[in-house]
Motif scaffolding. Sequence first.
Motif, PDB file in Angstrom:
ATOM      1  N   LYS A 169       1.645   3.601  -3.105  1.00 26.48           N
ATOM      2  CA  LYS A 169       0.788   4.709  -3.538  1.00 26.48           C
ATOM      3  C   LYS A 169       1.377   6.056  -3.140  1.00 26.48           C
TER       4      LYS A 169
ATOM      5  N   GLU B 185       0.827  -1.206   0.000  1.00 28.94           N
ATOM      6  CA  GLU B 185       0.000   0.000   0.000  1.00 28.94           C
ATOM      7  C   GLU B 185       0.865   1.261   0.000  1.00 28.94           C
TER       8      GLU B 185
ATOM      9  N   SER C  62     -12.397  11.179  -2.477  1.00 21.72           N
ATOM     10  CA  SER C  62     -12.566   9.772  -2.859  1.00 21.72           C
ATOM     11  C   SER C  62     -12.193   9.568  -4.316  1.00 21.72           C
ATOM     12  N   LYS C  63     -11.930   8.323  -4.656  1.00 31.60           N
ATOM     13  CA  LYS C  63     -11.637   7.968  -6.042  1.00 31.60           C
ATOM     14  C   LYS C  63     -12.845   8.247  -6.927  1.00 31.60           C
TER      15      LYS C  63
ATOM     16  N   ARG D 238      -1.439   4.554 -12.042  1.00 32.93           N
ATOM     17  CA  ARG D 238      -2.398   3.551 -11.574  1.00 32.93           C
ATOM     18  C   ARG D 238      -1.696   2.577 -10.639  1.00 32.93           C
ATOM     19  N   PHE D 239      -2.388   2.206  -9.577  1.00 30.71           N
ATOM     20  CA  PHE D 239      -1.812   1.287  -8.598  1.00 30.71           C
ATOM     21  C   PHE D 239      -1.788  -0.136  -9.143  1.00 30.71           C
TER      22      PHE D 239
ATOM     23  N   GLU E  93      -8.236   9.150   0.333  1.00 38.04           N
ATOM     24  CA  GLU E  93      -9.516   8.442   0.339  1.00 38.04           C
ATOM     25  C   GLU E  93     -10.200   8.511   1.712  1.00 38.04           C
TER      26      GLU E  93
ATOM     27  N   ASP F 209      -6.660   4.815 -10.360  1.00 42.05           N
ATOM     28  CA  ASP F 209      -7.528   3.892  -9.631  1.00 42.05           C
ATOM     29  C   ASP F 209      -7.450   4.023  -8.113  1.00 42.05           C
ATOM     30  N   TYR F 210      -6.919   5.125  -7.614  1.00 40.32           N
ATOM     31  CA  TYR F 210      -6.940   5.354  -6.173  1.00 40.32           C
ATOM     32  C   TYR F 210      -6.880   6.842  -5.894  1.00 40.32           C
ATOM     33  N   ASN F 211      -7.304   7.211  -4.684  1.00 43.18           N
ATOM     34  CA  ASN F 211      -7.163   8.580  -4.206  1.00 43.18           C
ATOM     35  C   ASN F 211      -6.307   8.530  -2.950  1.00 43.18           C
ATOM     36  N   ALA F 212      -5.236   9.287  -2.942  1.00 45.51           N
ATOM     37  CA  ALA F 212      -4.296   9.251  -1.818  1.00 45.51           C
ATOM     38  C   ALA F 212      -4.922   9.747  -0.524  1.00 45.51           C
TER      39      ALA F 212
END
Length: 236
Positions: free
Chosen positions: A61, A58, A182-183, A97-98, A196, A191-194
Amino acid sequence: MCTFAELLGTHVYIVHTSCEPAVRTALAARQRGVNVWIESVIPHFVLDKTYAERPGFEGAKYVMSPPLREKANQTVLWNGVKARDISTIATDHAPFRFADQKKMGTDAFTKIPNGIPSIQERVDLVHTCGVAAGRLGLQAMVDACSTQAAQLFGLYPRKGAIQLGSDADLVVYDPGYRGKFSKEASHSRVDYNAYEGWEQKGRAAVVTVRGKVQAREGEFVGDIGRGQFLKREPTH
Protein backbone atom coordinates in the motif's frame (compact mmCIF):
# COMPACT_ATOMS: atom_id res chain seq x y z
CA MET A 1 19.35 18.60 -12.70
CA CYS A 2 20.66 21.69 -10.93
CA THR A 3 23.95 21.34 -12.81
CA PHE A 4 22.09 21.24 -16.13
CA ALA A 5 20.07 24.30 -15.11
CA GLU A 6 23.26 26.11 -14.15
CA LEU A 7 24.92 25.33 -17.48
CA LEU A 8 21.88 26.24 -19.56
CA GLY A 9 20.63 29.21 -17.53
CA THR A 10 17.18 27.69 -17.21
CA HIS A 11 14.77 27.35 -14.29
CA VAL A 12 13.86 24.04 -12.62
CA TYR A 13 11.13 22.83 -10.29
CA ILE A 14 12.20 19.66 -8.50
CA VAL A 15 9.28 17.43 -7.56
CA HIS A 16 8.93 14.75 -4.84
CA THR A 17 11.98 15.87 -2.88
CA SER A 18 12.06 13.33 -0.08
CA CYS A 19 15.29 13.41 1.88
CA GLU A 20 17.91 15.65 3.46
CA PRO A 21 20.69 15.11 0.86
CA ALA A 22 18.36 16.15 -1.98
CA VAL A 23 17.15 19.25 -0.16
CA ARG A 24 20.71 20.18 0.77
CA THR A 25 21.92 19.78 -2.82
CA ALA A 26 19.11 21.92 -4.25
CA LEU A 27 19.68 24.66 -1.66
CA ALA A 28 23.41 24.66 -2.35
CA ALA A 29 22.63 25.19 -6.03
CA ARG A 30 20.23 28.02 -5.20
CA GLN A 31 22.92 29.71 -3.13
CA ARG A 32 25.28 29.75 -6.10
CA GLY A 33 22.64 31.34 -8.30
CA VAL A 34 20.69 28.45 -9.85
CA ASN A 35 16.99 29.19 -10.30
CA VAL A 36 15.61 26.14 -8.52
CA TRP A 37 12.38 25.59 -6.62
CA ILE A 38 11.66 22.60 -4.40
CA GLU A 39 8.44 20.62 -4.07
CA SER A 40 7.77 17.77 -1.68
CA VAL A 41 4.73 15.54 -1.23
CA ILE A 42 2.73 15.00 1.93
CA PRO A 43 3.39 11.22 2.29
CA HIS A 44 7.08 11.93 2.88
CA PHE A 45 6.24 14.36 5.69
CA VAL A 46 4.18 11.84 7.67
CA LEU A 47 5.17 8.31 6.59
CA ASP A 48 8.54 6.56 6.81
CA LYS A 49 10.05 3.41 5.34
CA THR A 50 8.68 1.16 8.09
CA TYR A 51 5.25 1.45 6.45
CA ALA A 52 6.59 -0.07 3.23
CA GLU A 53 8.19 -2.84 5.33
CA ARG A 54 4.91 -4.01 6.88
CA PRO A 55 4.44 -7.80 6.71
CA GLY A 56 1.79 -9.76 4.87
CA PHE A 57 2.00 -7.62 1.72
CA GLU A 58 0.53 -4.65 3.66
CA GLY A 59 3.64 -2.73 2.72
CA ALA A 60 2.50 -2.72 -0.91
CA LYS A 61 0.00 0.00 0.00
CA TYR A 62 2.98 2.28 0.61
CA VAL A 63 5.09 1.48 -2.46
CA MET A 64 5.76 4.76 -4.26
CA SER A 65 8.51 6.77 -5.96
CA PRO A 66 10.64 8.06 -4.43
CA PRO A 67 10.33 5.34 -1.79
CA LEU A 68 9.57 6.25 1.79
CA ARG A 69 12.68 7.29 3.69
CA GLU A 70 14.10 7.16 7.20
CA LYS A 71 11.93 9.05 9.69
CA ALA A 72 14.65 11.62 10.38
CA ASN A 73 14.02 13.14 6.95
CA GLN A 74 10.55 14.26 8.02
CA THR A 75 11.99 16.94 10.30
CA VAL A 76 14.12 18.23 7.42
CA LEU A 77 11.04 18.57 5.21
CA TRP A 78 8.89 20.30 7.85
CA ASN A 79 11.70 22.72 8.65
CA GLY A 80 12.24 23.32 4.95
CA VAL A 81 8.65 24.44 4.55
CA LYS A 82 8.80 26.52 7.71
CA ALA A 83 11.88 28.33 6.41
CA ARG A 84 10.27 28.53 2.93
CA ASP A 85 13.22 26.67 1.44
CA ILE A 86 10.65 24.14 0.18
CA SER A 87 8.10 26.05 -1.86
CA THR A 88 5.17 23.66 -2.20
CA ILE A 89 3.56 20.59 -0.63
CA ALA A 90 1.80 18.42 -3.20
CA THR A 91 0.60 14.79 -3.27
CA ASP A 92 1.54 12.86 -6.41
CA HIS A 93 -1.95 11.36 -5.95
CA ALA A 94 -1.68 7.94 -7.62
CA PRO A 95 -4.37 5.63 -6.19
CA PHE A 96 -4.45 1.91 -6.89
CA ARG A 97 -6.85 -0.60 -5.37
CA PHE A 98 -5.13 -2.98 -2.98
CA ALA A 99 -7.35 -6.01 -3.63
CA ASP A 100 -6.64 -6.39 -7.34
CA GLN A 101 -4.18 -3.74 -8.54
CA LYS A 102 -1.49 -3.60 -5.86
CA LYS A 103 -1.65 -7.39 -5.60
CA MET A 104 -0.43 -7.73 -9.16
CA GLY A 105 2.97 -7.56 -7.50
CA THR A 106 2.39 -10.40 -5.02
CA ASP A 107 5.08 -12.56 -6.61
CA ALA A 108 7.27 -9.80 -8.02
CA PHE A 109 8.00 -6.52 -6.25
CA THR A 110 8.55 -4.69 -9.53
CA LYS A 111 4.94 -5.37 -10.60
CA ILE A 112 3.39 -3.51 -7.64
CA PRO A 113 1.63 -0.42 -9.08
CA ASN A 114 3.59 2.56 -7.88
CA GLY A 115 1.65 5.20 -5.96
CA ILE A 116 -0.53 6.22 -3.03
CA PRO A 117 -3.87 8.06 -2.65
CA SER A 118 -3.45 11.37 -0.80
CA ILE A 119 -5.14 14.22 -2.64
CA GLN A 120 -8.14 14.52 -0.30
CA GLU A 121 -5.99 14.22 2.81
CA ARG A 122 -3.17 16.59 1.76
CA VAL A 123 -4.24 19.89 3.35
CA ASP A 124 -5.75 18.22 6.41
CA LEU A 125 -2.52 16.28 7.02
CA VAL A 126 -0.51 19.50 6.70
CA HIS A 127 -2.78 21.12 9.27
CA THR A 128 -2.96 18.09 11.59
CA CYS A 129 0.71 17.10 11.53
CA GLY A 130 2.16 20.51 10.80
CA VAL A 131 0.14 23.45 12.13
CA ALA A 132 -1.67 21.70 14.99
CA ALA A 133 1.55 19.94 15.99
CA GLY A 134 3.44 23.24 16.19
CA ARG A 135 5.76 22.54 13.26
CA LEU A 136 4.35 25.25 10.97
CA GLY A 137 2.43 28.47 11.15
CA LEU A 138 -0.91 28.74 9.38
CA GLN A 139 0.54 31.23 6.89
CA ALA A 140 3.26 28.76 5.87
CA MET A 141 0.58 26.12 5.28
CA VAL A 142 -1.42 28.43 3.00
CA ASP A 143 1.71 29.53 1.17
CA ALA A 144 2.93 25.96 0.55
CA CYS A 145 -0.47 24.53 -0.34
CA SER A 146 -1.87 27.37 -2.45
CA THR A 147 -0.05 30.64 -3.01
CA GLN A 148 3.29 29.33 -4.25
CA ALA A 149 1.72 26.94 -6.76
CA ALA A 150 -0.29 29.80 -8.27
CA GLN A 151 2.75 32.07 -8.42
CA LEU A 152 5.18 29.49 -9.80
CA PHE A 153 2.84 28.27 -12.52
CA GLY A 154 1.50 31.53 -13.85
CA LEU A 155 -1.96 31.63 -12.23
CA TYR A 156 -1.33 34.40 -9.71
CA PRO A 157 -3.13 36.63 -8.73
CA ARG A 158 -6.19 35.11 -10.39
CA LYS A 159 -5.57 32.13 -8.14
CA GLY A 160 -3.69 32.00 -4.85
CA ALA A 161 -4.85 35.41 -3.59
CA ILE A 162 -7.82 37.03 -1.89
CA GLN A 163 -8.12 40.44 -3.53
CA LEU A 164 -10.11 42.43 -6.05
CA GLY A 165 -9.94 40.79 -9.47
CA SER A 166 -9.11 37.31 -8.14
CA ASP A 167 -11.43 34.37 -8.71
CA ALA A 168 -12.86 34.09 -5.16
CA ASP A 169 -11.76 30.48 -4.88
CA LEU A 170 -11.92 30.38 -1.10
CA VAL A 171 -11.54 27.86 1.68
CA VAL A 172 -13.08 28.58 5.06
CA TYR A 173 -11.05 26.24 7.22
CA ASP A 174 -12.30 24.92 10.57
CA PRO A 175 -9.28 24.19 12.79
CA GLY A 176 -11.55 22.94 15.57
CA TYR A 177 -12.92 19.98 13.61
CA ARG A 178 -11.99 16.57 15.02
CA GLY A 179 -12.42 13.31 13.18
CA LYS A 180 -10.54 10.33 11.74
CA PHE A 181 -8.92 9.70 8.40
CA SER A 182 -10.60 6.61 6.96
CA LYS A 183 -11.57 4.77 3.81
CA GLU A 184 -15.23 5.45 4.60
CA ALA A 185 -14.62 9.20 4.67
CA SER A 186 -12.64 9.17 1.44
CA HIS A 187 -14.06 10.25 -1.92
CA SER A 188 -11.34 8.35 -3.81
CA ARG A 189 -12.44 5.17 -5.56
CA VAL A 190 -9.89 3.03 -3.79
CA ASP A 191 -10.27 0.31 -1.16
CA TYR A 192 -7.89 1.62 1.49
CA ASN A 193 -6.74 4.81 3.18
CA ALA A 194 -3.01 5.08 3.81
CA TYR A 195 -3.75 7.08 6.99
CA GLU A 196 -6.54 4.85 8.29
CA GLY A 197 -7.58 5.69 11.86
CA TRP A 198 -5.27 8.70 12.27
CA GLU A 199 -6.76 11.62 14.16
CA GLN A 200 -7.75 14.51 11.91
CA LYS A 201 -7.51 18.02 13.28
CA GLY A 202 -9.24 20.50 11.02
CA ARG A 203 -11.01 20.43 7.68
CA ALA A 204 -12.54 22.75 5.10
CA ALA A 205 -15.93 23.91 6.30
CA VAL A 206 -16.83 25.74 3.08
CA VAL A 207 -15.17 25.82 -0.35
CA THR A 208 -16.15 28.30 -3.04
CA VAL A 209 -15.20 28.31 -6.73
CA ARG A 210 -15.41 31.76 -8.28
CA GLY A 211 -17.61 32.87 -5.41
CA LYS A 212 -20.09 30.00 -5.46
CA VAL A 213 -20.19 27.32 -2.73
CA GLN A 214 -19.11 23.96 -4.14
CA ALA A 215 -18.38 21.97 -0.97
CA ARG A 216 -19.61 22.13 2.58
CA GLU A 217 -18.47 20.09 5.60
CA GLY A 218 -16.67 17.56 3.42
CA GLU A 219 -19.45 17.01 0.90
CA PHE A 220 -19.85 18.25 -2.67
CA VAL A 221 -22.87 20.54 -2.95
CA GLY A 222 -22.02 22.47 -6.11
CA ASP A 223 -22.55 22.24 -9.84
CA ILE A 224 -20.73 19.65 -11.93
CA GLY A 225 -18.96 21.27 -14.84
CA ARG A 226 -18.25 24.58 -13.12
CA GLY A 227 -14.53 24.21 -13.69
CA GLN A 228 -12.81 26.31 -16.32
CA PHE A 229 -9.67 25.79 -18.35
CA LEU A 230 -7.14 28.51 -17.63
CA LYS A 231 -4.27 29.16 -20.01
CA ARG A 232 -1.25 29.85 -17.84
CA GLU A 233 1.14 32.69 -18.52
CA PRO A 234 4.89 31.99 -18.32
CA THR A 235 6.42 33.65 -15.27
CA HIS A 236 10.04 32.51 -15.64
